[in-house]
Design an enzyme around this catalytic site. Structure first.
Site, mmCIF file in Angstrom:
data_model
loop_
_atom_site.group_PDB
_atom_site.id
_atom_site.type_symbol
_atom_site.label_atom_id
_atom_site.label_comp_id
_atom_site.label_asym_id
_atom_site.label_seq_id
_atom_site.Cartn_x
_atom_site.Cartn_y
_atom_site.Cartn_z
ATOM 1 N N LEU A 1 -71.830 -30.618 -68.170
ATOM 2 C CA LEU A 1 -71.921 -31.409 -66.950
ATOM 3 C C LEU A 1 -72.575 -32.740 -67.281
ATOM 4 O O LEU A 1 -73.661 -32.784 -67.857
ATOM 5 C CB LEU A 1 -72.752 -30.666 -65.894
ATOM 6 C CG LEU A 1 -73.089 -31.437 -64.609
ATOM 7 C CD1 LEU A 1 -71.824 -31.830 -63.861
ATOM 8 C CD2 LEU A 1 -74.019 -30.610 -63.718
ATOM 9 N N GLY B 1 -73.876 -38.480 -63.326
ATOM 10 C CA GLY B 1 -73.873 -39.946 -63.337
ATOM 11 C C GLY B 1 -73.157 -40.448 -64.565
ATOM 12 O O GLY B 1 -73.763 -41.076 -65.438
ATOM 13 N N CYS C 1 -85.292 -57.830 -68.634
ATOM 14 C CA CYS C 1 -85.235 -56.440 -69.096
ATOM 15 C C CYS C 1 -85.588 -56.334 -70.573
ATOM 16 O O CYS C 1 -86.360 -55.464 -70.983
ATOM 17 C CB CYS C 1 -83.853 -55.855 -68.838
ATOM 18 S SG CYS C 1 -83.539 -55.465 -67.107
ATOM 19 N N GLY D 1 -71.076 -42.736 -65.569
ATOM 20 C CA GLY D 1 -70.693 -44.090 -65.943
ATOM 21 C C GLY D 1 -69.198 -44.273 -66.027
ATOM 22 O O GLY D 1 -68.442 -43.779 -65.184
#
Length: 371
Positions: A160, A163, A342, A165
């Protein structure tokens, strides 16, 4: 009484930053209204004034690094809107199933052309693993292989991907390790491209909220999702992983994190980049997992995110002429502000990148950490 300019001159001096100085990290002010805007609007005004071209800096990453390393960013005044934002983030669940879709629409659905130009060939939008890699493509492939080796994938297993992408991990795991994968994501643009990328493979990409999945898998991965779920839902993410994992399974959590427990993010980031997101701390992660898992490994390679972000920035600037008519100059300066900031946050060790490996407490035997 000091003027707003004098206030910021003294504040920046703590990081050896000068206004209109000669160092590459010094800022050049193009509009004198900048000082009052910083004083009245705080971090949002700071970012917006850059987006509007009111100030500039030759080495924006180094400017941000000095701001963060010497904690000058903490000295920027907070206004009423900043305080209201903090209270809202603390007391309301900003990542309900409805509200969580905001980041998908605002950030991930803005255009696959942008991300194709900025990212590696597999379109991996998380930190690369630069231990031996020389290029971004190599660093991202090495990271995907690291994830698969930490999960100890074997042919025939079912994984699994929470999220998922643009499907890069699912495709890599299916092709290289012979597993079947279910990926879940709430971004329509990402799901469409992920389905195209994994066509013909034992991969199913579902447009759904991670909280709605309830099936059993041999392995569970969450790569870059926890940053979006919010502190009120950290436990929910862990519970989803636990209920979907076999008793002898392995769960890998890959997330950016910070040194301090937070209930909010930077207000400029929230408004323009990642709405309703925030970075967990080690205590928040451990508390969320308590009673569900046994901690097997905690790996920090956040120093690699600095280089990853700078590679993305280089690619973004290189491909900008092809997409500039679609996005415009303000977007360019916004994205430049975002990626430089970042990179600096990891350079200054303000933020980190953790890969955490969990097994259920019923799992027996030694887990050998992988690097």
């Amino acid at each position: 009484m000091s003027s707003s300019k004098e206030i910021f001159e003294k504040m920046f001096a703590g990081g050896d930053i000068k206004i209109n100085g000669d160092n590459p990290w010094d800022i050049k002010v193009n509009d004198e209204r900048t000082y009052d805007r910083l004083l009245s609007d705080g971090m949002i005004g700071f970012g917006e004034s850059y987006m509007d071209g009111w100030w500039e800096c030759p080495a924006l990453d180094e400017f941000f690094y000095r701001m963060m390393y010497y904690r000058i960013d903490k000295l920027i005044p907070k206004n009423f809107n900043t305080i209201k934002f903090a209270l809202k983030a603390k007391y309301l669940n900003m990542q309900t199933k409805t509200k969580s879709k905001k980041v998908a629409h605002m950030h991930y659905n803005i255009g696959n052309d942008l991300y194709r130009g900025m990212l590696d060939k597999r379109m991996i939008y998380t930190c690369g693993y630069w231990k031996t890699a020389q290029t971004l493509d190599e660093a991202q492939e090495d990271k995907l292989d690291l994830v698969c080796r930490k999960l100890k994938l074997e042919p025939g297993m079912r994984m699994l991907d929470l999220g998922c992408g643009w499907g890069g991990l699912a495709k890599f795991a299916a092709e290289r390790y012979g597993v079947s994968v279910v990926g879940v994501n709430i971004s329509e643009e990402q799901v469409n491209l992920a389905r195209e990328a994994t066509k013909g493979l034992p991969v199913e990409i579902r447009l759904m909220d991670y909280r709605d999945i309830n099936e059993k898998f041999d392995r569970v991965a969450s790569v870059g999702l926890m940053e979006h779920v919010g502190y009120k839902n950290y436990r929910s993410l862990m519970e989803v992983a636990a209920r979907c994992m076999d008793d002898d399974g392995i769960f890998l959590l890959h997330t950016i994190g910070g040194n301090f427990s937070q209930t909010k993010t930077d207000p400029w980031i929230d408004k323009y980049i990642f709405p309703n997101g925030m970075l967990p701390s080690p205590p928040q992660i451990s508390t969320a997992a308590m009673g569900l898992f046994t901690l097997e490994d905690w790996h920090n390679f956040g120093v690699y995110y600095d280089r990853t972000c700078m590679e993305w920035l280089h690619n973004f600037k290189r491909t900008w002429p092809e997409i500039k008519d679609k996005y415009g100059d303000t977007f360019y300066r916004m994205w430049e502000f975002y990626l430089n900031g970042c990179a600096a946050s990891f350079r200054a060790r303000k933020n980190h990148l953790w890969q955490v490996v969990y097994r259920k407490s019923k799992s027996l035997g030694l887990y050998e950490p992988v690097r």
